[in-house]
Each structure stands twice: as structure tokens, then as C-alpha cells.
Design an enzyme around this catalytic site. Structure first.
Site, PDB file in Angstrom:
ATOM      1  N   CYS A  24      18.996 -25.975 -16.408  1.00  0.00           N
ATOM      2  CA  CYS A  24      19.560 -26.571 -17.618  1.00  0.00           C
ATOM      3  C   CYS A  24      21.067 -26.368 -17.732  1.00  0.00           C
ATOM      4  CB  CYS A  24      18.856 -26.009 -18.862  1.00  0.00           C
ATOM      5  SG  CYS A  24      19.271 -24.283 -19.188  1.00  0.00           S
ATOM      6  N   CYS A  28      15.346 -24.811 -22.193  1.00  0.00           N
ATOM      7  CA  CYS A  28      15.313 -24.748 -20.728  1.00  0.00           C
ATOM      8  C   CYS A  28      13.868 -24.988 -20.259  1.00  0.00           C
ATOM      9  CB  CYS A  28      15.826 -23.386 -20.275  1.00  0.00           C
ATOM     10  SG  CYS A  28      15.781 -23.153 -18.496  1.00  0.00           S
ATOM     11  N   LYS A  53     -11.082  10.037  13.579  1.00  0.00           N
ATOM     12  CA  LYS A  53     -12.253  10.744  13.047  1.00  0.00           C
ATOM     13  C   LYS A  53     -12.674  11.843  14.010  1.00  0.00           C
ATOM     14  CE  LYS A  53     -13.858   6.401  11.103  1.00  0.00           C
ATOM     15  NZ  LYS A  53     -14.778   5.274  11.228  1.00  0.00           N
ATOM     16  N   ASP A  79      -7.938  -4.472   8.319  1.00  0.00           N
ATOM     17  CA  ASP A  79      -7.400  -4.737   6.993  1.00  0.00           C
ATOM     18  C   ASP A  79      -8.125  -5.922   6.361  1.00  0.00           C
ATOM     19  OD1 ASP A  79      -5.879  -4.529   4.782  1.00  0.00           O
ATOM     20  OD2 ASP A  79      -4.072  -5.405   5.662  1.00  0.00           O
ATOM     21  N   CYS A 123      18.829 -16.842 -18.159  1.00  0.00           N
ATOM     22  CA  CYS A 123      19.296 -18.060 -18.805  1.00  0.00           C
ATOM     23  C   CYS A 123      18.973 -17.876 -20.286  1.00  0.00           C
ATOM     24  CB  CYS A 123      18.563 -19.283 -18.254  1.00  0.00           C
ATOM     25  SG  CYS A 123      18.789 -20.718 -19.308  1.00  0.00           S
ATOM     26  N   GLU A 158      -9.983   4.613  16.071  1.00  0.00           N
ATOM     27  CA  GLU A 158     -10.397   3.232  15.835  1.00  0.00           C
ATOM     28  C   GLU A 158      -9.252   2.484  15.194  1.00  0.00           C
ATOM     29  OE1 GLU A 158     -13.687   3.617  13.169  1.00  0.00           O
ATOM     30  OE2 GLU A 158     -14.619   5.089  14.487  1.00  0.00           O
ATOM     31  N   CYS A 200      22.475 -21.880 -15.074  1.00  0.00           N
ATOM     32  CA  CYS A 200      21.039 -22.055 -14.870  1.00  0.00           C
ATOM     33  C   CYS A 200      20.790 -23.292 -14.004  1.00  0.00           C
ATOM     34  CB  CYS A 200      20.344 -22.207 -16.221  1.00  0.00           C
ATOM     35  SG  CYS A 200      18.583 -22.571 -16.050  1.00  0.00           S
ATOM     36  N   GLU A 228     -16.020  -3.713   7.919  1.00  0.00           N
ATOM     37  CA  GLU A 228     -14.951  -4.470   7.270  1.00  0.00           C
ATOM     38  C   GLU A 228     -15.146  -5.953   7.547  1.00  0.00           C
ATOM     39  OE1 GLU A 228     -13.002  -2.259   5.835  1.00  0.00           O
ATOM     40  OE2 GLU A 228     -11.125  -3.286   5.298  1.00  0.00           O
ATOM     41  N   LYS A 276      -1.105   4.950   9.018  1.00  0.00           N
ATOM     42  CA  LYS A 276      -0.721   3.593   8.644  1.00  0.00           C
ATOM     43  C   LYS A 276       0.480   3.151   9.472  1.00  0.00           C
ATOM     44  CE  LYS A 276      -2.380   1.848   5.099  1.00  0.00           C
ATOM     45  NZ  LYS A 276      -2.685   1.695   3.865  1.00  0.00           N
ATOM     46  N   GLU A 322       3.866   1.677  -1.202  1.00  0.00           N
ATOM     47  CA  GLU A 322       4.452   1.910  -2.523  1.00  0.00           C
ATOM     48  C   GLU A 322       3.371   2.454  -3.474  1.00  0.00           C
ATOM     49  OE1 GLU A 322       7.415   1.943  -3.309  1.00  0.00           O
ATOM     50  OE2 GLU A 322       7.456   1.850  -5.492  1.00  0.00           O
ATOM     51  N   PHE A 323       2.173   1.897  -3.370  1.00  0.00           N
ATOM     52  CA  PHE A 323       1.063   2.351  -4.206  1.00  0.00           C
ATOM     53  C   PHE A 323       0.780   3.829  -3.924  1.00  0.00           C
ATOM     54  CE2 PHE A 323      -2.550   1.544  -6.897  1.00  0.00           C
ATOM     55  CZ  PHE A 323      -3.438   2.533  -6.520  1.00  0.00           C
ATOM     56  N   LYS A 336      -7.684   0.390  12.281  1.00  0.00           N
ATOM     57  CA  LYS A 336      -7.998   0.296  10.859  1.00  0.00           C
ATOM     58  C   LYS A 336      -7.925  -1.178  10.478  1.00  0.00           C
ATOM     59  CE  LYS A 336      -7.105   2.458   6.445  1.00  0.00           C
ATOM     60  NZ  LYS A 336      -7.092   1.295   5.574  1.00  0.00           N
ATOM     61  N   ASP A 392       0.838  -1.200   0.000  1.00  0.00           N
ATOM     62  CA  ASP A 392       0.000   0.000   0.000  1.00  0.00           C
ATOM     63  C   ASP A 392       0.870   1.247   0.000  1.00  0.00           C
ATOM     64  OD1 ASP A 392      -2.705  -1.067   2.172  1.00  0.00           O
ATOM     65  OD2 ASP A 392      -1.966  -1.790   0.265  1.00  0.00           O
ATOM     66  N   SER A 452     -12.735   6.888   0.331  1.00  0.00           N
ATOM     67  CA  SER A 452     -11.585   6.279   1.008  1.00  0.00           C
ATOM     68  C   SER A 452     -11.067   7.263   2.046  1.00  0.00           C
ATOM     69  CB  SER A 452     -10.504   5.896   0.007  1.00  0.00           C
ATOM     70  OG  SER A 452     -10.325   6.908  -0.925  1.00  0.00           O
ATOM     71  N   LEU A 453      -9.961   6.928   2.642  1.00  0.00           N
ATOM     72  CA  LEU A 453      -9.400   7.808   3.661  1.00  0.00           C
ATOM     73  C   LEU A 453      -8.047   8.289   3.179  1.00  0.00           C
ATOM     74  CD1 LEU A 453     -10.092   5.596   6.801  1.00  0.00           C
ATOM     75  CD2 LEU A 453     -11.182   7.781   6.286  1.00  0.00           C
ATOM     76  N   TYR A 473     -17.951   0.339  11.544  1.00  0.00           N
ATOM     77  CA  TYR A 473     -17.286   1.567  11.987  1.00  0.00           C
ATOM     78  C   TYR A 473     -17.848   2.877  11.446  1.00  0.00           C
ATOM     79  CZ  TYR A 473     -14.885   0.186   7.676  1.00  0.00           C
ATOM     80  OH  TYR A 473     -14.594  -0.238   6.416  1.00  0.00           O
TER      81      TYR A 473
HETATM   82  S1  IVH Z   1     -14.055   4.902   7.972  1.00  0.00           S
HETATM   83  C1  IVH Z   1     -15.961   7.968   5.319  1.00  0.00           C
HETATM   84  N1  IVH Z   1     -13.017   3.320   9.779  1.00  0.00           N
HETATM   85  O1  IVH Z   1     -10.237   1.697   5.223  1.00  0.00           O
HETATM   86  C2  IVH Z   1     -15.150   7.080   6.186  1.00  0.00           C
HETATM   87  N2  IVH Z   1     -12.594   2.807   7.501  1.00  0.00           N
HETATM   88  O2  IVH Z   1      -8.932   3.560   3.370  1.00  0.00           O
HETATM   89  C3  IVH Z   1     -15.102   5.704   5.666  1.00  0.00           C
HETATM   90  N3  IVH Z   1     -11.258   0.783   7.155  1.00  0.00           N
HETATM   91  O3  IVH Z   1     -12.758   1.815   2.796  1.00  0.00           O
HETATM   92  C4  IVH Z   1     -14.147   4.795   6.245  1.00  0.00           C
HETATM   93  N4  IVH Z   1     -11.018   0.272   9.280  1.00  0.00           N
HETATM   94  O4  IVH Z   1     -12.425  -0.356   4.125  1.00  0.00           O
HETATM   95  C5  IVH Z   1     -13.138   3.576   8.453  1.00  0.00           C
HETATM   96  N5  IVH Z   1     -12.194   1.995  11.495  1.00  0.00           N
HETATM   97  C6  IVH Z   1     -12.330   2.241  10.197  1.00  0.00           C
HETATM   98  C7  IVH Z   1     -11.745   1.405   9.214  1.00  0.00           C
HETATM   99  C8  IVH Z   1     -11.895   1.742   7.872  1.00  0.00           C
HETATM  100  C9  IVH Z   1     -10.750  -0.088   8.045  1.00  0.00           C
HETATM  101  C10 IVH Z   1     -11.084   0.684   5.706  1.00  0.00           C
HETATM  102  C11 IVH Z   1     -12.356   0.803   4.925  1.00  0.00           C
HETATM  103  C12 IVH Z   1     -12.169   1.984   4.037  1.00  0.00           C
HETATM  104  C13 IVH Z   1     -10.686   2.080   3.972  1.00  0.00           C
HETATM  105  C14 IVH Z   1     -10.268   3.498   3.664  1.00  0.00           C
END
Ligand code: IVH
Length: 682
Positions: free
Chosen positions: A422, A443, A301, A130, A437, A126, A419, A186, A325, A49-50, A128, A47, A96-97, A238
Site C-alpha cells: 500500500c 492495507c 543402543k 525421521d 506498515c 542404527e 509497504c 517408523e 543428531k 531449538e526445541f 535414526k 528439534d 523417547s531417546l 527397530y
Molecule cells: S529406538 C526405547 N531406534 O526416535 C527405544 N527410535 O527420539 C525407542 N526413531 O520415538 C526408540 N529411528 O520415533 C529407535 N533406529 C531407531 C529410531 C528411532 C527413529 C525415533 C522413534 C522414537 C524417537 C525417539
């Protein structure tokens, strides 16, 4: 190493043309990783690197607004849509966040909130989780729809599967819930379930899942919900989206949700300020692996819903929340041996075999070593104590060696010279990290790898065949190259173990059907190094048939957009090899597609052959992307910056004055959208 240094300084050294190239290549790369992550559930990069690539793209797009594209990966939040499920539109888009990776960035978030609200609001911290995010819809307290995030606007209806998750209420408990109620959370596969599942898969000869998130994603998209039920998924909730105000506090909303039967993490905490937030983060950074499920950070939040509403959202994420993160987890273990894998292109990848060790919730036995330079840089010795890191989801890597604890008799790791499959002496191309190789013809892993690539889903997509089938055919001496596949007969293979008449027929039929696969996919299927799906498409639309491609010169090749030196050389190299030419000839005789079909040729011509056209401004009837496509379909080249070689400026409204001036100075003719359409009219 050196190249990344240079790249970091791109803003100082980059000209517009290279900027456009970089933007294009970042978009392609990010699209691919989005696909790998969301659709295939098989990410190749972390993530982190992305996010780094995405940030680089965002910065470039900001600096070069002329290359704006509504389809850019910066404009979307990814997609996990598969075709088998019914698509449902989300009532409220799934955002997303934005991510932070250190204390400083988190404090910046706090300061911004303070500045914009003129107060220090309370925060809710909270974990996060995964896993795979899910949106649940209840009507009059009854679960109606469970929808994946999809592209944020609509997702897959996976209700049948979600209903198998025991911790999700099918009917809401208690009272006070609104008639129409949506909640987000999640779905997760607990570590212990994940470990058991993988053990089971390994005993059955199936590929184990890389991590709990991938196995959750794979599970939730299964067609058979009884299998889903057997996988013991779990879910934490959440967020309650939308205007319906349950209460004026996010924290209180979660409390209500818990009363109605949802699993809300007991580790959710209200914090009075950013210092308390940081304390929460530090606490969990070291303790998160004691939790039963995977977490990759902390979500912070603003608690007050009215303040949330004031702060609002950007197109992608709420401005009242941020994700912190966690850093990749590291662990020390011993290096037992190094083995070498040979891929289909002959590239040799070193793999470290480690003393099994628990890392980020999974047992690690192997780590990628990438190439000889990395082994050298680490100064790796057998039996060394090595530091292993798992950045998010990817295969773990060795990031350091404890030289102090090294026994003096430990043997230095030297990259192999021959190699392992081979025994052909390996070669290394100047400027490239990998060893190869060169024995493409005989091969075994190269032969098998090429055939496996050829039959793959994105290549010829041949029904009824997989890796094991190719392995079997090769071992029995039935196929030694791609063309041999088409010489197979039902009776040759029906008697093989695990096959039988029915499967044999399916394979032969599948091969027959593959003769209709369009040229671009055939070209990709040939497995020319660096010719991926996108490059194959570019080549096909530029050259139209294999003969013109084979006859093309280096200059003609690099004239095609996105084809650079590396790809051009690889193509010349491929067609310079008589074995490959023979193969193409055989495949042509067999009846595979080696030119654009009449259908595909529609709308294409040579009318703009040799012309470089720059597009600028906004247009009445077509998007810039459509115009770009038309230029390319008619043999022209869409360029990003003005030079003496530019033939036309295709001008819309609102062109920057500097650009106009430059065009006039170089006496480059300006054409309108209508002029252009006249030029390409059939
Ligand atoms: S809140 C508008 N709370 O993280 C707020 N997201 O990168 C919406 N995630 O799509 C998200 N734990 O899949 C929220 N405690 C948490 C979370 C959480 C995991 C995920 C969720 C979201 C992604 C965002």
C-alpha cells in the site's frame, strides 16, 4: 543477539521471581511447540531449538523445585492425538531417546555405561529415521493394532491406514514368534514420493508440505485410507519392547524381526566400542542423503538385553540408548531477489528468493531473512552466493555469504522503506526487530489477515470459510473488516464462483453460531498483537468483561500474571485506537460474547481482589495448580516469591525453613488450605 547472551547467564543473575516467570513462559512456549509438532504437524522451530528450550527448562526446574508442576512439558513426551481416532493404551509406554549433538556427549554416554556396568558392552548403531513412530501389535501372527505414539501412554489407532503400507506384514512370516507380539518402528514417506506429492499439491493450489515427516504425519492421520494407500508410505522397524525375551541381543531380535517379514534397515551395525560407533556416525553424516528416506541421526543402543535391563530407564527414555543428531545440512546457492510479505499485524517479513537447490532431500527456493538487522548483519548483496541451512524441519535460513566471490557491481540489499502492498512508509518500534506498515485500516494483506485470523480454528472457528473465501469476499468488496462478515446475506454470496446456495448457507449459519463463542476466544480473535490464546484467557479471567479490560490502566494490566510491559502496551494501544473501539462496539451490537458467561463466572469472585498470595508446600485436598487457579478465579494474584507486597503465604506441608523464616520476618500472615477455602467459599 545481546539478549541471548544475557539469558545464557541466567543462573547468575536470575532471582526467584524472574525464574518463575521464565519457567512459566518456557512451559507455555514448549507446550505450543509440542502442539505444533505433534498435533498440527507444522513445527515452527527446529528439534535442536526445541531441545535447547527443554534443557533450559529442565535446568531451571531442578534449581527451583518449588515451581514443580506435574503437567510441565519436561514430564511428557508430546502428543499427536487427534479426536477422530480411537485411543488405544500402549502395553509398554513409548519412551523417547535422549539426544547428543557432539562426540563429547556421545563419549560421556559410553563412559557412563562403562562405569555402571563395569564393562565395555557391544553397541548396535542404527539410522535414526525421521518419520512418525508406530507400534504394531500382532496376535497369533496377525496384525491387530497399529497405534501412534500419542502421549506415550496411549495413541491413535490408525490400523486401517497402516494396513495400506505394503512393507508392513499383515501376517507374520516364518515361525517362532510369540502369540502376543509388539514391535516398534517408523513410518516414512520416501523422498521421491514426497517430491511428487508436493508437485501435485502445488499444481492444485494446495500448500505443499514442509518436509517428508510432516507429510507422513498428515497422511497417517487421514480419515480416508484409500488416499493413504495412494501415498506409498514405507516403514522400518527397530525395537521389540517388553519383557518377552526373543533373544538376549537386540541385534538378534532385529534379525528375527526381519525373518518374520519386517523391514529392518540393512545399515544396522554392531560396534565393539564407542570409536566404532563414531566411525559409523561419520560415515553416515555425509551419505545419508543418498538414502531413499529422511534420517536425522544415529541411534546407539546397548546390544545385550540383560545389560539393557540392568541399566533400566528414566521416566522419559531408556538409559541404554542415545540418539546422536546430525548437524543441519548446508548448501550454497545464489540470491536472486528479496521480496517482502506483510502479515496481519502489519509486520513486514523479508524473504530471500534463491536459485533452486537441493537441500536435505528437498528443493529449496526461498529462505526466511527474518528482519532488517539480519540482512544488515549478513551484508547481503543481490546475486551473492549464500550459504543456506535447514535446521531439522523449519524453513531454511541464510547463515552466511561468500563475500570473496561477490561481483563488485552486486547491489546491496536495503530493507524497503514503503509497504510493498500500500506504499505507506514503514515504521520501526524502538527495541523491536520488525518493520511495520502502520496502515492498519486500508492495507489489503492486513485487512485480509485480520479477518482470516478471526475466522480461524482457534479463534471463532467459523464453519465453511477459509482463506480463499475471505480473499474472494475482500476482492468483491463484500468485506472490509470483521464486522462486515456478519452483514453478509446468503443471496450476496451464493452467486459467487465456487460457492453456491448450500455453501453460502453454511457460512451464514456458521457466523450465526459463532455469536456463542466464549469471550476469551473472541478476544483472541480480535488479533491484538501479542494477545495469544493463553494471554486472552488470563485477561478474561482477570477482567471478566470487555468494558473493564478497555478501562484498565497499564498498572492493572501488568498486575495480571504473565502480562508484561510489551503486552500491556499493545493492549492500551489497541483500545486507544478509535477504529478498533468502533469495531468492538459494532461486534457487541451484532451479539458476540464480550463478557464471561454465567456458566464461566461460576466459582469466580472478587473476594481476593488486590491480594498477592504465595503458595508453598504440599496440600491435602488440592494440587498447587488448582489452588493457583482458585486464587486467580477469585481475583487474586499467585506470586512466586516473597516480598513486602505479598499478603499471604498459603502453606501446606514441608515448607522450606528459609521461606518460613522470611515470611515471619516480613510479618506475612500464614494461612492453611482450610483457611484459604473459607476465604473463597461462595
Ligand atoms: S529406538 C526405547 N531406534 O526416535 C527405544 N527410535 O527420539 C525407542 N526413531 O520415538 C526408540 N529411528 O520415533 C529407535 N533406529 C531407531 C529410531 C528411532 C527413529 C525415533 C522413534 C522414537 C524417537 C525417539
Amino acid at each position: 543477539m545481546h539478549s541471548s547472551r544475557v539469558l545464557l547467564n541466567y543462573d547468575m543473575i536470575m532471582d526467584t521471581a524472574s525464574a518463575q516467570k521464565r519457567i512459566d513462559s518456557l512451559r507455555n512456549e514448549l507446550d505450543r511447540h509440542n502442539y505444533l509438532y505433534y498435533v498440527k504437524a507444522q513445527p515452527e522451530i527446529s528439534d535442536f531449538e526445541f531441545d535447547r528450550l527443554l534443557k533450559e527448562l529442565e535446568a531451571l526446574e531442578k534449581e527451583y523445585p518449588q515451581f514443580d508442576d506435574p503437567m510441565s512439558p519436561t514430564k511428557r513426551v508430546g502428543s499427536d492425538i487427534t479426536s477422530e481416532f480411537v485411543q488405544v493404551k500402549h502395553q509398554y509406554p513409548v519412551l523417547s531417546l535422549s539426544n547428543t549433538y557432539n562426540e563429547g556427549e556421545l563419549r560421556d554416554f559410553g563412559s557412563r555405561i562403562q562405569r555402571e556396568t563395569n564393562l565395555e558392552p557391544e553397541y548396535v548403531c542404527e539410522l535414526k529415521f525421521d518419520g512418525v513412530s508406530i507400534s504394531l501389535n500382532y496376535e497369533k501372527g496377525i496384525l491387530r493394532h497399529a497405534v501412534t505414539r500419542g502421549d506415550g501412554v496411549q495413541g491413535d489407532d490408525v490400523t486401517a491406514n497402516v494396513k495400506t503400507i505394503r512393507s508392513i506384514p499383515l501376517k507374520l512370516q516364518g515361525s517362532g514368534w510369540p502369540d502376543e507380539f509388539e514391535i516398534r518402528g517408523e513410518i516414512l514417506m520416501p523422498f521421491d514420493v514426497f517430491t511428487r506429492l508436493n508437485e501435485h499439491r502445488e499444481t492444485n493450489g494446495e500448500t505443499p508440505f514442509a518436509n517428508p515427516r510432516n507429510s507422513t504425519a498428515g497422511t497417517i492421520k487421514m480419515q480416508d485410507s484409500s488416499v493413504v494407500a495412494s501415498r506409498s508410505l514405507d516403514a522400518y522397524f527397530y525395537y521389540v519392547p517388553g519383557e518377552i525375551k526373543l533373544t538376549d541381543s537386540h541385534y538378534k531380535n532385529l534379525k528375527l524381526a526381519a525373518e518374520w517379514g519386517f523391514k529392518v534397515s540393512e545399515h544396522t551395525k554392531k560396534c565393539a566400542n564407542i570409536d566404532e560407533v563414531l566411525a559409523f556416525i561419520h560415515y553416515w553424516d555425509s551419505r545419508r542423503f543418498n538414502l531413499p528416506v529422511a534420517t536425522d541421526g544415529v541411534v546407539v543402543k546397548v546390544d545385550s538385553i540383560p545389560i539393557q535391563n540392568d541399566l533400566g530407564t528414566t521416566a522419559k527414555s531408556p538409559r541404554w540408548a542415545v540418539a546422536y543428531k546430525f548437524k543441519a545440512e548446508q548448501v550454497s546457492t545464489r540470491l536472486l531477489s528479496v521480496s517482502y510479505q506483510v502479515g496481519r499485524t502489519g509486520a513486514v517479513t523479508p524473504v530471500a528468493n534463491l536459485e533452486p537447490v537441493q537441500l536435505a532431500g528437498t528443493v529449496v527456493k526461498r529462505a526466511s531473512l527474518h528482519n532488517a538487522d539480519i540482512i544488515e548483519k549478513l551484508d547481503l548483496h543481490l546475486n551473492d552466493v549464500v550459504k543456506v541451512e535447514k535446521g531439522g524441519e523449519i524453513i531454511p535460513k541464510i547463515v552466511g555469504v561468500d563475500t570473496d566471490s561477490r561481483h563488485p557491481l552486486n547491489e546491496k540489499v536495503h530493507f524497503i522503506e514503503k509497504c510493498p502492498e500500500c506504499s505507506t512508509p514503514l515504521v520501526r518500534i524502538d527495541g523491536e526487530a520488525a518493520h511495520y506498515c502502520p496502515n492498519q485500516a486500508t492495507c489489503p494483506p492486513q485487512i485480509k489477515g485480520k479477518i482470516i485470523h478471526f475466522i480461524g480454528r482457534h479463534a471463532m472457528d467459523i464453519d465453511g470459510m477459509g482463506e480463499e473465501t475471505i480473499e474472494l469476499f475482500f476482492n468483491k468488496g463484500l468485506v472490509n473488516n470483521i464486522a462486515d462478515l456478519y452483514r453478509l446475506k446468503v443471496e450476496d454470496i451464493a452467486s459467487l464462483e465456487r460457492l453456491g446456495e448450500k455453501s453460502a448457507r453454511r457460512i451464514i449459519d456458521g457466523l450465526e453460531v459463532s455469536k456463542k463463542v466464549p469471550f476469551a476466544r473472541v478476544l483472541f480473535a480480535l488479533g491484538i498483537r501479542y494477545v495469544g490464546e493463553t494471554v486472552a484467557k488470563k485477561l478474561v479471567s482477570a477482567f471478566k468483561n470487555i468494558d473493564r479490560l478497555m478501562e484498565s490502566s497499564y498498572e492493572q494490566l501488568i498486575d495480571v500474571s504473565e502480562i508484561g510491559q510489551r503486552i500491556a502496551e499493545s493492549i492500551l494501544n489497541f483500545f486507544g485506537n478509535s477504529e478498533n473501539m468502533k469495531l468492538v462496539e459494532q461486534l457487541q451490537q451484532i451479539g458476540l460474547q464480550f463478557e464471561l458467561s454465567k456458566e464461566e463466572l461460576k466459582g469466580t469472585s472478587d473476594k481476593l481482589a488486590g491480594l498477592s498470595i504465595i503458595i508453598s508446600g504440599t496440600f491435602e485436598n488440592h494440587s498447587r495448580d488448582e489452588l493457583k487457579k482458585m486464587i486467580e478465579q477469585n481475583g487474586g494474584k499467585n506470586v512466586g516469591s516473597i516480598s513486602k507486597k505479598t499478603n499471604y503465604l498459603l502453606a501446606g506441608k514441608n515448607i522450606g525453613p528459609a521461606k518460613l523464616e522470611k515470611v515471619k520476618k516480613l510479618l506475612i500472615p500464614i494461612i492453611s488450605e482450610d483457611d484459604f477455602l473459607d476465604m473463597v467459599k461462595q
